[in-house]
Motif scaffolding. Structure first.
Motif, PDB file in Angstrom:
ATOM      1  N   ALA A  20      40.523 -55.106 -37.353  1.00 57.12           N
ATOM      2  CA  ALA A  20      39.621 -55.432 -38.461  1.00 57.12           C
ATOM      3  C   ALA A  20      38.266 -54.752 -38.286  1.00 57.12           C
ATOM      4  N   MET A  21      37.737 -54.763 -37.058  1.00 58.63           N
ATOM      5  CA  MET A  21      36.447 -54.105 -36.803  1.00 58.63           C
ATOM      6  C   MET A  21      36.537 -52.605 -37.045  1.00 58.63           C
ATOM      7  N   CYS A  22      37.652 -51.998 -36.642  1.00 62.26           N
ATOM      8  CA  CYS A  22      37.821 -50.553 -36.852  1.00 62.26           C
ATOM      9  C   CYS A  22      37.882 -50.216 -38.346  1.00 62.26           C
ATOM     10  N   LEU A  23      38.525 -51.081 -39.127  1.00 58.01           N
ATOM     11  CA  LEU A  23      38.622 -50.840 -40.555  1.00 58.01           C
ATOM     12  C   LEU A  23      37.267 -50.991 -41.249  1.00 58.01           C
ATOM     13  N   VAL A  24      36.520 -52.015 -40.847  1.00 55.75           N
ATOM     14  CA  VAL A  24      35.245 -52.299 -41.509  1.00 55.75           C
ATOM     15  C   VAL A  24      34.145 -51.339 -41.065  1.00 55.75           C
ATOM     16  N   PHE A  25      34.129 -50.996 -39.781  1.00 54.94           N
ATOM     17  CA  PHE A  25      33.012 -50.214 -39.230  1.00 54.94           C
ATOM     18  C   PHE A  25      33.457 -48.835 -38.754  1.00 54.94           C
ATOM     19  N   HIS A  26      34.470 -48.245 -39.383  1.00 55.20           N
ATOM     20  CA  HIS A  26      34.997 -46.956 -38.922  1.00 55.20           C
ATOM     21  C   HIS A  26      33.941 -45.843 -39.001  1.00 55.20           C
ATOM     22  N   ARG A  27      33.046 -45.915 -39.971  1.00 55.20           N
ATOM     23  CA  ARG A  27      32.016 -44.874 -40.078  1.00 55.20           C
ATOM     24  C   ARG A  27      31.017 -44.969 -38.931  1.00 55.20           C
ATOM     25  N   ARG A  28      30.654 -46.183 -38.562  1.00 51.69           N
ATOM     26  CA  ARG A  28      29.724 -46.362 -37.432  1.00 51.69           C
ATOM     27  C   ARG A  28      30.393 -45.941 -36.131  1.00 51.69           C
ATOM     28  N   LEU A  29      31.679 -46.241 -36.013  1.00 49.59           N
ATOM     29  CA  LEU A  29      32.404 -45.834 -34.814  1.00 49.59           C
ATOM     30  C   LEU A  29      32.447 -44.314 -34.702  1.00 49.59           C
ATOM     31  N   ALA A  30      32.726 -43.650 -35.816  1.00 46.93           N
ATOM     32  CA  ALA A  30      32.783 -42.192 -35.807  1.00 46.93           C
ATOM     33  C   ALA A  30      31.424 -41.577 -35.460  1.00 46.93           C
ATOM     34  N   ARG A  31      30.359 -42.259 -35.841  1.00 50.10           N
ATOM     35  CA  ARG A  31      29.015 -41.706 -35.641  1.00 50.10           C
ATOM     36  C   ARG A  31      28.444 -42.001 -34.256  1.00 50.10           C
ATOM     37  N   TYR A  32      28.688 -43.208 -33.731  1.00 52.26           N
ATOM     38  CA  TYR A  32      27.988 -43.626 -32.515  1.00 52.26           C
ATOM     39  C   TYR A  32      28.863 -43.787 -31.275  1.00 52.26           C
ATOM     40  N   LEU A  33      30.196 -43.869 -31.434  1.00 50.31           N
ATOM     41  CA  LEU A  33      31.047 -44.126 -30.278  1.00 50.31           C
ATOM     42  C   LEU A  33      30.984 -42.969 -29.285  1.00 50.31           C
ATOM     43  N   ASP A  34      30.605 -43.281 -28.043  1.00 56.61           N
ATOM     44  CA  ASP A  34      30.572 -42.286 -26.973  1.00 56.61           C
ATOM     45  C   ASP A  34      30.914 -42.981 -25.659  1.00 56.61           C
ATOM     46  N   LEU A  35      30.855 -42.236 -24.562  1.00 57.24           N
ATOM     47  CA  LEU A  35      31.230 -42.784 -23.258  1.00 57.24           C
ATOM     48  C   LEU A  35      30.350 -43.958 -22.865  1.00 57.24           C
ATOM     49  N   SER A  36      29.062 -43.892 -23.196  1.00 59.73           N
ATOM     50  CA  SER A  36      28.148 -44.972 -22.855  1.00 59.73           C
ATOM     51  C   SER A  36      28.551 -46.279 -23.540  1.00 59.73           C
ATOM     52  N   HIS A  37      28.933 -46.186 -24.823  1.00 62.51           N
ATOM     53  CA  HIS A  37      29.378 -47.378 -25.548  1.00 62.51           C
ATOM     54  C   HIS A  37      30.680 -47.920 -24.957  1.00 62.51           C
ATOM     55  N   VAL A  38      31.564 -47.021 -24.541  1.00 59.30           N
ATOM     56  CA  VAL A  38      32.838 -47.451 -23.962  1.00 59.30           C
ATOM     57  C   VAL A  38      32.605 -48.209 -22.648  1.00 59.30           C
ATOM     58  N   VAL A  39      31.783 -47.627 -21.775  1.00 53.03           N
ATOM     59  CA  VAL A  39      31.505 -48.261 -20.481  1.00 53.03           C
ATOM     60  C   VAL A  39      30.837 -49.618 -20.681  1.00 53.03           C
ATOM     61  N   ALA A  40      29.829 -49.672 -21.557  1.00 52.19           N
ATOM     62  CA  ALA A  40      29.127 -50.931 -21.807  1.00 52.19           C
ATOM     63  C   ALA A  40      30.056 -51.955 -22.449  1.00 52.19           C
ATOM     64  N   GLY A  41      30.866 -51.523 -23.418  1.00 51.79           N
ATOM     65  CA  GLY A  41      31.791 -52.432 -24.085  1.00 51.79           C
ATOM     66  C   GLY A  41      32.818 -53.011 -23.145  1.00 51.79           C
ATOM     67  N   VAL A  42      33.313 -52.198 -22.221  1.00 50.54           N
ATOM     68  CA  VAL A  42      34.278 -52.685 -21.237  1.00 50.54           C
ATOM     69  C   VAL A  42      33.613 -53.676 -20.282  1.00 50.54           C
ATOM     70  N   ALA A  43      32.382 -53.369 -19.848  1.00 52.02           N
ATOM     71  CA  ALA A  43      31.659 -54.265 -18.940  1.00 52.02           C
ATOM     72  C   ALA A  43      31.418 -55.627 -19.578  1.00 52.02           C
ATOM     73  N   ILE A  44      31.192 -55.638 -20.885  1.00 54.63           N
ATOM     74  CA  ILE A  44      30.979 -56.897 -21.610  1.00 54.63           C
ATOM     75  C   ILE A  44      32.309 -57.552 -21.966  1.00 54.63           C
ATOM     76  N   GLY A  45      33.298 -56.733 -22.316  1.00 53.16           N
ATOM     77  CA  GLY A  45      34.563 -57.261 -22.820  1.00 53.16           C
ATOM     78  C   GLY A  45      35.456 -57.880 -21.768  1.00 53.16           C
ATOM     79  N   LEU A  46      35.446 -57.355 -20.543  1.00 56.51           N
ATOM     80  CA  LEU A  46      36.338 -57.896 -19.518  1.00 56.51           C
ATOM     81  C   LEU A  46      36.025 -59.357 -19.180  1.00 56.51           C
ATOM     82  N   PRO A  47      34.754 -59.724 -18.901  1.00 56.22           N
ATOM     83  CA  PRO A  47      34.487 -61.151 -18.661  1.00 56.22           C
ATOM     84  C   PRO A  47      34.711 -62.006 -19.892  1.00 56.22           C
ATOM     85  N   GLU A  48      34.458 -61.450 -21.085  1.00 59.17           N
ATOM     86  CA  GLU A  48      34.725 -62.210 -22.303  1.00 59.17           C
ATOM     87  C   GLU A  48      36.218 -62.472 -22.444  1.00 59.17           C
TER      88      GLU A  48
END
Length: 313
Positions: free
Chosen positions: A63-91
């Motif tokens: 659902a997030m990919c469908l709604v925010f696909h333009r933001r993902l295409a514009r801002y998604l990079d390695l830094s976002h991946v590393v930070a997202g994983v660091a936040i997502g694993l404990p969650e």
């Protein structure tokens, strides 16, 4: 950071609605989240707990990919991946263990024991920032322990916490770790992009755990009521709750916003009494009240303590 620039733009342009509208939005978020405890309890009759959480995060990621696909295409990079994983694993671990714990306890107990993460955060943050918790955090921790003690006193088999209660406390630890990770990595990244990566990381973790620990469910045999419940959890509790929280916290003072959101546990108990038939005994009520007081002290205590110290000077 896009999220910060948007927030500044919104602030510069002024509020488009009175503050009470945003407060109402945060209160609605607490109601939605409170209702999710009872809804998830019902889904456990149709699917095992870890598969439910894996499905929840999988659908939320799509659902997030469908709604925010333009933001993902514009801002998604390695830094976002590393930070997202660091936040997502404990969650992901928090939700996984919480849902397993929900099998062995009531929605109300599950909600209030989960809320103890608010009290844990200052002490876990101490390990990261070396900033000692204040007196209010110590008072909140002591009050919280007293509340948990009353919950133990209200156990069905005499004094003690059940396995479901203990697992819920473990999940609270991971939720506290998630909050610390958000504070460490969240501010420098786009909110929606990092949230999408966070959901994806949680999904991968929960899917791996589900495949390893539980049998694969027969999705074709699931009743329509199950998919309605999952629709509520994904669309309302996860997606709508996130949006209302993000918008509301831009316009409502942090302490007030935290208090409104902490009412989630109160609504969870009300829904559990009405729809699940949970019986509230005096020790259980005392435990709920003390834990809620501890959460309130942990949120408002530092500001009050600071004013008292300034007043003495």
């Amino acid at each position: 950071m896009a999220g910060s620039s948007e927030a500044r733009a919104g602030a510069a342009g002024g509020r488009c609605a009175p503050v009470w509208v945003f407060e109402l939005g945060l209160l609605l978020t607490a109601v939605i989240w409170g209702g999710s405890f009872v809804v998830l309890k019902d889904t456990l009759d149709a699917m095992t707990p870890i598969w439910i959480i894996a499905l929840r995060f999988g659908l939320a990621t799509v659902a997030m990919c469908l709604v925010f696909h333009r933001r993902l295409a514009r801002y998604l990079d390695l830094s976002h991946v590393v930070a997202g994983v660091a936040i997502g694993l404990p969650e992901g671990l928090g939700f996984l263990i919480q849902n397993v714990g929900l099998v062995g306890t009531t929605p109300g107990r599950n909600a209030f024991l989960t809320a103890t993460y608010c009290v844990m955060v200052p002490f876990m943050n101490w390990l990261v920032t070396r900033r000692r918790p204040g007196a209010s955090s110590v008072v909140a921790a002591a009050t919280c322990l007293a509340g948990v003690g009353f919950l133990a006193l209200s156990g069905e088999k005499g004094f003690g916490l059940g396995v479901g209660d203990l697992l819920t406390l473990v999940s609270a630890f991971f939720f506290a770790l998630n909050i610390v990770a958000v504070g460490r990595f969240g501010a420098a990244h786009d909110t929606m992009v990092i949230t999408t990566v966070m959901f994806a990381a949680s999904f991968v973790l929960c899917l791996a755990a589900a495949l390893a620990l539980e049998p694969v469910p027969d999705f074709a045999a699931l009743p329509g009521s199950f998919w309605l419940s999952m629709g509520y959890v994904v669309c309302c509790s996860t997606m709508l709750g996130l949006i209302l929280q993000n918008v509301g916290q831009r316009h409502v003072p942090p302490a007030q916003a935290a208090l409104l959101l902490s009412l989630e546990s109160v609504f969870a108990v009300l829904f559990s009494i009405v729809f699940y038939g949970e019986t509230v005994t005096p020790p259980l009520l005392a435990g709920f009240a003390l834990i809620f007081l501890a959460v309130t002290v942990s949120q408002f205590g530092p500001a009050i303590w600071g004013r008292l110290r300034i007043g003495r000077k």
